[in-house]
Design an enzyme around this catalytic site. Structure first.
Site, short mmCIF file in Angstrom:
data_model
loop_
_atom_site.label_atom_id
_atom_site.label_comp_id
_atom_site.label_asym_id
_atom_site.label_seq_id
_atom_site.Cartn_x
_atom_site.Cartn_y
_atom_site.Cartn_z
N HIS A 159 4.33 -4.57 10.66
CA HIS A 159 4.68 -3.96 12.11
C HIS A 159 4.97 -5.02 12.81
CE1 HIS A 159 4.50 0.61 11.24
NE2 HIS A 159 3.71 -0.06 10.27
N HIS A 177 0.93 -1.26 -0.30
CA HIS A 177 0.12 -0.05 -0.12
C HIS A 177 0.75 1.50 0.76
CE1 HIS A 177 0.82 -0.37 4.76
NE2 HIS A 177 0.40 0.81 4.73
N ASP A 234 6.14 4.26 5.26
CA ASP A 234 6.66 3.80 6.11
C ASP A 234 6.75 2.98 5.26
OD1 ASP A 234 3.69 3.97 6.64
OD2 ASP A 234 4.96 2.52 8.26
N HIS A 235 6.42 2.16 4.43
CA HIS A 235 6.54 1.20 3.51
C HIS A 235 6.85 1.74 1.99
CE1 HIS A 235 3.71 -0.90 6.07
NE2 HIS A 235 3.93 -0.67 6.65
N ASP A 261 0.31 -3.85 5.94
CA ASP A 261 -1.16 -2.91 7.76
C ASP A 261 -2.27 -4.08 7.61
OD1 ASP A 261 1.59 -2.49 7.72
OD2 ASP A 261 1.23 0.05 7.91
N HIS A 275 1.42 4.10 1.65
CA HIS A 275 2.24 5.12 2.78
C HIS A 275 3.17 4.90 3.59
CE1 HIS A 275 -1.72 4.16 5.50
NE2 HIS A 275 -1.88 5.13 4.98
N HIS A 318 -7.67 -0.62 5.68
CA HIS A 318 -6.19 0.59 6.08
C HIS A 318 -5.99 1.71 4.98
CE1 HIS A 318 -2.62 1.11 8.16
NE2 HIS A 318 -2.60 1.26 6.98
ZN LIG Z 1 0.22 1.61 6.35
#
Ligand SMILES: [Zn+2]
Length: 239
Positions: free
Chosen positions: A167, A54, A58-59, A129, A56, A110
């Site tokens: 995570h 996805h 942080d990915h 996530d 985001h 998400h």
């Molecule tokens: Zn995420």
């Protein structure tokens, strides 16, 4: 096939998938390029692919730097805004690393375009996530109905499918799971195990589909209304 977890930021995991036979290496959700590049260099692996679940940051934050450094092909959800993407993934898309064929399932909730990458040999799925060990992602874009359906799609995979999540949230999730299902013996046992692992700073992933069916209240919710109630309760839960 070798699968390595590379910790990033506070609690992210970047997953590195290496196929010895073909020499290919795929990096899943590299929020940060540096630790992934360093780990691969240390092992003598060249990154040939990047897979995103996805959008985001942080990915996906490391996509550009990894592509620049290695020329890796970036496969990412077609329905999301992702800056560096060569191949758009949607329901039924195929992914390949060496002779291992994977398929894409859409699991919105998400985020709206969130996908899982599912392989049969070995049995594994990268779920980003959406599902966490004993928990699930927050509903940033989608609805409770969507997320409930997405979690059930993951739970319908074969029980021995290894699940690779984005995570390390297992300990906090275990506290909530025990609160949500105080009578569930499997949750109590897993909570103790996770607590011991985290005291030693050990990773608690991957998990498996069958373990989640037994110990994840969000997976165990029998309808979306029950799921929605749990999700709302978890959002304000202080352990
Ligand atoms: Zn995420």
């Amino acid at each position: 096939m070798e699968i390595i977890a590379v910790p990033a930021f506070t609690d992210n995991y970047i997953w590195i998938v290496h196929d010895e036979e073909s020499g290919e290496t795929a990096v899943v959700d590299p929020g940060d390029a540096s630790p992934a590049l360093a780990e691969c260099e240390r092992r003598g692996w060249t990154i040939t692919q990047v897979w995103n679940t996805h959008h985001h940051w942080d990915h996906t934050g490391g996509n550009a730097k990894i592509k620049e450094a290695t020329g890796a092909l970036v496969s990412a959800p077609a329905a999301e805004e992702i800056r560096v993407r060569d191949v758009g993934l949607s329901e039924g898309s195929e992914l390949r690393i060496g002779n291992h064929l994977g398929r894409v399932i859409e699991i919105p909730g998400h985020t709206l375009g969130h996908v899982a990458l599912v392989f049969d040999d070995p049995r594994m799925a990268f779920v980003g996530d959406t599902l966490f060990a004993m928990g699930c992602g927050r509903l940033f874009e989608g609805t409770a109905q969507q997320m409930h359906h997405s979690l059930q799609r993951i739970a319908d995979l074969p029980g021995d499918t290894a699940l690779y999540c984005g995570h390390e949230y297992t300990l906090a999730n275990a506290r909530f799971a025990e609160h949500a299902e105080p009578e569930n013996e499997a949750i109590a046992v897993r909570y103790e195990r996770v607590r011991a692992q985290r005291e030693k700073n050990e990773i608690t992933l991957p998990t498996t589909v069958s373990e989640e069916r037994e110990t994840n209240p969000f997976v165990r919710a029998t309808n979306w209304e029950e799921f929605a109630r749990l999700r709302a309760e978890k959002d304000s839960f202080r352990s």
